[in-house]
Design an enzyme around this catalytic site. Structure first.
Site, PDB file in Angstrom:
ATOM      1  N   PRO A 131     -20.926  -1.188 -43.256  1.00 35.12           N
ATOM      2  CG  PRO A 131     -19.345  -1.290 -44.984  1.00 35.12           C
ATOM      3  CD  PRO A 131     -20.509  -0.479 -44.474  1.00 35.12           C
ATOM      4  CD  GLU A 132     -19.584   2.050 -40.629  1.00 38.94           C
ATOM      5  OE1 GLU A 132     -19.725   3.248 -40.878  1.00 38.94           O
ATOM      6  OE2 GLU A 132     -20.410   1.183 -41.013  1.00 38.94           O
ATOM      7  CB  THR A 133     -19.465  -4.844 -37.486  1.00 40.73           C
ATOM      8  OG1 THR A 133     -20.264  -5.269 -38.597  1.00 40.73           O
ATOM      9  CG2 THR A 133     -20.278  -3.972 -36.555  1.00 40.73           C
ATOM     10  NE  ARG A 135     -14.360  -2.704 -45.044  1.00 41.53           N
ATOM     11  CZ  ARG A 135     -15.097  -3.673 -45.593  1.00 41.53           C
ATOM     12  NH1 ARG A 135     -15.165  -4.859 -44.988  1.00 41.53           N
ATOM     13  NH2 ARG A 135     -15.759  -3.478 -46.708  1.00 41.53           N
ATOM     14  CG  LEU A 137     -13.805   1.232 -37.944  1.00 41.41           C
ATOM     15  CD1 LEU A 137     -13.875   1.889 -39.317  1.00 41.41           C
ATOM     16  CD2 LEU A 137     -13.489   2.272 -36.878  1.00 41.41           C
TER      17      LEU A 137
END
Length: 258
Positions: A131-133, A135, A137
């Site tokens: 789920p980085e995008t 956040r 990231l």
């Protein structure tokens, strides 16, 4: 303190079980925990009798990814990124055959640990994702492993949407070997370990080495490119907003074009 963050024990002749041991933090990848994992891995690799490493997590969650408090601190971003890059590469290139046993969840960097291992078995109720995008990231470091394991369409979907998905879906797309009931996980891992032990130590090690070398681009080269992107996004205003929104349990207020 750092030594207790990773527990090492024998799981049978030639097999070491390493357990991430910071359950109250969902085994998040703090600098101290990653340093402890690297030290434990080094100790196992130095023992020529050890041939297989099983990696799991204490408590209900395998690993929740980056320690978010550290992720929000620009002063610690470079050290954190370097250590995570090191541990992913070490798990992938180790002479040991590495097996991830995933319970509960493997998210972001935690899913990265899983994807860097030679084998992965996940509890059928586990949730997995990058789920980085969401956040602010980029899943740059773990992307180097995903592109080696998944069809491009599957990689694009999980990286661009940031959605969490089931262990069964992870099995379908090839991210884990099997999705199993909780009581089946360790027996499955130890069965694979026993099968690996039937092969010659040098032959198994050379097979891993050749698998790494046959890719069009080397893992170190890919990780170097990924590291530059990772560090750039770790210092962006977008990550600060993404992490603030996560802490405050609200949707992030993205600013397009910045």
């Amino acid at each position: 303190m750092a030594a207790s963050l990773v527990l090492a024990e024998s799981a049978g002749p030639g097999i070491t079980l390493l357990t991430l041991n910071h359950a109250e933090k969902r085994n998040a990848l703090s600098i101290e925990l990653v340093q402890a994992l690297l030290a434990a891995l080094t100790a196992v690799e130095k023992d020529p009798a050890q041939r297989v490493l099983v990696l799991t997590g204490a408590g209900p969650v395998f690993c929740a990814g980056l320690d978010l408090a550290e992720a929000a601190d620009p002063a610690r971003a470079h050290q954190s990124a370097e250590l995570i890059g090191q541990v992913l590469r070490r798990l992938s290139e180790s002479r040991l055959v590495t097996i991830a046993v995933v319970r509960g969840a493997a998210v972001a960097g935690g899913a990265g640990l899983m994807s860097a291992c030679d084998f992965a078995f996940a509890e059928e109720t586990a949730r997995i994702g990058y789920p980085e995008t969401r956040r602010g990231l980029v899943a740059a470091l773990v992307m180097t492993f995903l592109r080696r394991q998944l069809r491009e369409r599957d990689a694009r979907r999980i990286l661009l949407t940031g959605e969490l998905f089931s262990a069964h879906h992870a099995e379908v797309i090839g991210l884990v070997n099997e999705a199993l009931r909780g009581e089946q996980l360790m027996p499955a891992a130890l069965h694979i370990a026993a099968e690996v032990m039937q092969g010659g130590p040098e032959a198994v090690g050379r097979t891993k080495q050749l698998l790494a070398q046959l890719w069009p681009a080397s893992l170190p080269a890919d990780l170097e490119r990924a590291m530059a992107t990772h560090l750039e996004t770790r210092q962006s205003a977008e990550i600060q907003e993404g992490l603030a929104a996560f802490r405050e349990k609200r949707p992030p207020k993205w600013v397009p074009g910045k």
